[in-house]
Scaffold this motif. Structure first.
Motif, PDB file in Angstrom:
ATOM      1  N   LYS A 180     -33.865 -11.866  19.188  1.00 26.63           N
ATOM      2  CA  LYS A 180     -35.170 -12.506  19.129  1.00 26.63           C
ATOM      3  C   LYS A 180     -35.087 -14.019  19.290  1.00 26.63           C
ATOM      4  O   LYS A 180     -36.030 -14.732  18.947  1.00 26.63           O
ATOM      5  CB  LYS A 180     -35.859 -12.180  17.801  1.00 26.63           C
ATOM      6  N   VAL A 225     -31.627 -14.504  24.424  1.00 30.85           N
ATOM      7  CA  VAL A 225     -32.318 -14.378  25.706  1.00 30.85           C
ATOM      8  C   VAL A 225     -32.149 -15.691  26.465  1.00 30.85           C
ATOM      9  O   VAL A 225     -32.457 -16.766  25.948  1.00 30.85           O
ATOM     10  CB  VAL A 225     -33.822 -14.096  25.505  1.00 30.85           C
ATOM     11  N   GLN A 232     -41.360 -19.492  31.380  1.00 35.14           N
ATOM     12  CA  GLN A 232     -40.736 -18.316  30.778  1.00 35.14           C
ATOM     13  C   GLN A 232     -40.653 -18.471  29.266  1.00 35.14           C
ATOM     14  O   GLN A 232     -40.917 -17.527  28.515  1.00 35.14           O
ATOM     15  CB  GLN A 232     -39.345 -18.083  31.351  1.00 35.14           C
ATOM     16  N   ALA A 236     -42.449 -16.148  26.501  1.00 36.59           N
ATOM     17  CA  ALA A 236     -41.608 -15.439  25.528  1.00 36.59           C
ATOM     18  C   ALA A 236     -42.091 -15.687  24.107  1.00 36.59           C
ATOM     19  O   ALA A 236     -42.066 -14.777  23.260  1.00 36.59           O
ATOM     20  CB  ALA A 236     -40.153 -15.870  25.685  1.00 36.59           C
ATOM     21  N   SER A 239     -45.599 -13.805  23.715  1.00 40.53           N
ATOM     22  CA  SER A 239     -45.478 -12.342  23.617  1.00 40.53           C
ATOM     23  C   SER A 239     -44.646 -11.910  22.421  1.00 40.53           C
ATOM     24  O   SER A 239     -44.495 -10.713  22.169  1.00 40.53           O
ATOM     25  CB  SER A 239     -44.846 -11.793  24.897  1.00 40.53           C
ATOM     26  N   GLU A 240     -44.072 -12.886  21.704  1.00 40.33           N
ATOM     27  CA  GLU A 240     -43.198 -12.644  20.548  1.00 40.33           C
ATOM     28  C   GLU A 240     -41.897 -11.962  20.953  1.00 40.33           C
ATOM     29  O   GLU A 240     -41.231 -11.324  20.131  1.00 40.33           O
ATOM     30  CB  GLU A 240     -43.930 -11.835  19.463  1.00 40.33           C
ATOM     31  N   GLN A 241     -41.520 -12.117  22.231  1.00 37.27           N
ATOM     32  CA  GLN A 241     -40.203 -11.662  22.665  1.00 37.27           C
ATOM     33  C   GLN A 241     -39.122 -12.449  21.939  1.00 37.27           C
ATOM     34  O   GLN A 241     -38.071 -11.916  21.600  1.00 37.27           O
ATOM     35  CB  GLN A 241     -40.042 -11.832  24.176  1.00 37.27           C
ATOM     36  N   ILE A 242     -39.409 -13.747  21.713  1.00 38.64           N
ATOM     37  CA  ILE A 242     -38.492 -14.585  20.937  1.00 38.64           C
ATOM     38  C   ILE A 242     -39.260 -15.222  19.792  1.00 38.64           C
ATOM     39  O   ILE A 242     -40.493 -15.387  19.866  1.00 38.64           O
ATOM     40  CB  ILE A 242     -37.835 -15.685  21.795  1.00 38.64           C
TER      41      ILE A 242
END
Length: 362
Positions: A180, A225, A232, A236, A239-242
Motif C-alpha cells: 500500500k 508500487v 499516477q 493512486a 483510489s486508495e491503491q496507496i
C-alpha cells in the motif's frame, strides 16, 4: 564530456513533473523572430517552459514587467526539457542567447560550475532578503545566484483515514503498509528522493549505495508500487491503491481542496526542489534582468501562484489568507529539508540510474 552527453540532459524538468505541464516547444518560433529582427537594442529573452506553468509565469510576471518597460522587446521561449536549456546555456556561455532562465534548484549549480551565471545584485533586488534561506542558492565569490519563487518540497504524504501519522521516511518500511505504499521511479522524482534516503542511511551524493539498498529492500519486502508520474500518484491516492508515498506539498494541498483525505509530513530529510530564475553572465540586460527576477520573488505576486499550483511563496513576509493557509510551510518544517549538492547528483546521474535499475530488478 560534451554538453549533450551530460547526465542532466536526460532528466525531465521537475516543475513539469509537479504540474503535469505539456512538452510543447516554442523555441523554433522564437528563434525565427530573433533572426528576423534587426533592432538596435537586443531583445530581452526569457527561457521558460511551455504549458500551464509557462502561461502562469507570463501572466503574473512577464506581462506586467513588460508593461513597465515598453521600450524593450520581450521574447518568451519554452523548451520541452531542461537538457536543451542547459545545452544552450553552456554553448553560449558568456554570450548568452537569453538573459534569464527559469530552472529548478538542481540545475543552478551545474551551470554555475561552468562560469555561466551572473550573481544577484541585492541593490537591484530588494525582495531577495525576504526569501526563505532554503529557497536561495549561494556560492563563494558570487553570492546568491538563484532564488525560488515558491516552496516545493518532497515530503511524506499519507492517507489520513487508512494510515497512521508518519514520523519519518522509515514509516514506509512498516510491515502493516505492505502493498500500500508508493515510491517514485528514478526518472520521475526518484532521482531527487534518493540522495535524501542515502544520507538517512549513512551515504551521501557520492555514495548512494545505502539509499539504493534501502529502497530495493522496500520494493522487495514491502511490495512498493513504483510511481512514474504526478498523475499516477494522484490517482493512486484517490483510489486508495496507496496510503503512503513521497510526494509534493503543492499537489497534496490541491488534493485536500478536492476532498481527498491526505496530508503531508515534512519529515527529516525532506527534499526541496524549487523553481526560480538564474541570470546569464554576459547578458546586455544585466540590470533589467536583476529587476525582473526581483518581481518573481515578491510576495505580492507569488501569492497568486498558490491558487494555481498549491505551492506557497518563498517570501517570508507573506501571510496566506484562510482559504490558502493549508498550503503554508513553517520554519520548523523548513528546518527538516536536507542539504543536497545537486551538481554532484547531476554528474553521477547515468551511473546512478544504472545502479537503481540493477538494485530494483535484483
Amino acid at each position: 564530456m560534451t554538453p549533450w552527453s551530460h547526465p542532466r540532459f536526460h532528466a525531465v524538468s521537475t516543475r513539469r513533473k509537479l504540474l503535469g505541464v505539456g512538452a510543447g516547444v516554442s523555441l523554433a518560433g522564437a528563434a525565427g523572430l530573433l533572426r528576423a529582427r534587426a533592432a538596435s537594442t537586443p531583445d530581452f529573452v526569457i527561457e521558460g517552459t511551455a504549458g500551464s506553468w509557462g502561461e502562469m509565469v507570463r501572466r503574473l510576471f512577464v506581462k506586467p514587467f513588460q508593461d513597465q518597460n515598453p521600450n524593450v522587446n520581450f521574447v518568451w521561449t519554452g523548451e520541452a526539457s531542461d537538457g536543451v536549456v542547459i545545452s544552450k546555456m553552456l554553448l553560449s556561455c558568456g554570450k548568452p542567447e537569453f538573459s534569464v532562465a527559469d530552472v529548478n534548484t538542481n540545475v543552478g549549480p551545474l551551470v554555475l560550475a561552468r562560469g555561466c551565471v551572473e550573481g544577484y545584485d541585492p541593490a537591484l533586488m530588494p525582495n531577495l532578503k525576504y526569501v526563505a534561506k532554503e529557497a536561495v542558492l549561494e556560492a563563494p565569490g558570487i553570492g546568491p545566484y538563484f532564488a525560488s519563487s515558491n516552496l516545493a518540497i518532497l515530503g511524506l504524504v499519507w492517507n489520513t483515514k487508512l494510515a497512521k501519522l508518519p514520523n519519518s521516511w522509515e514509516d514506509l518500511w512498516r510491515a502493516e503498509y505492505k502493498g500500500k505504499i508508493g515510491i517514485p521511479d528514478f526518472v520521475w522524482t526518484g532521482q531527487d528522493w534518493l540522495p535524501a534516503i542515502s544520507k538517512l542511511h549513512g551515504g551521501d551524493e557520492d555514495n548512494v549505495a545505502p539509499g539504493l539498498a534501502a529502497i530495493a529492500d522496500l520494493v522487495r519486502k514491502n511490495d512498493a508500487v513504483l510511481l512514474h508520474s504526478t498523475d499516477q500518484a494522484i490517482k493512486a491516492f484517490e483510489s486508495e491503491q496507496i496510503v503512503l508515498a513521497p510526494f509534493w506539498n503543492g499537489r497534496t494541498f490541491s488534493m485536500q481542496r478536492r476532498g481527498v483525505p491526505v496530508a503531508i509530513e515534512f519529515v527529516k530529510n525532506c527534499v526541496f526542489v524549487g523553481d526560480g530564475n538564474i541570470i546569464m553572465k554576459g547578458t546586455p540586460h544585466r540590470d533589467l534582468a536583476q529587476r525582473y527576477v526581483d518581481t518573481t520573488i515578491a510576495g505580492s505576486k507569488t501569492i497568486q501562484m498558490v491558487t494555481v499550483t498549491g505551492y506557497p511563496p518563498s517570501d517570508t513576509r507573506v501571510k496566506l489568507p484562510p482559504d490558502l493557509a493549508g498550503a503554508g510551510v513553517t520554519a520548523a518544517q523548513l528546518a527538516n529539508i536536507v542539504p543536497i549538492d545537486w551538481s554532484k547528483v547531476a554528474l553521477r546521474r547515468d551511473e546512478t540510474l544504472r545502479s537503481w535499475n540493477e538494485a530494483l530488478k535484483a
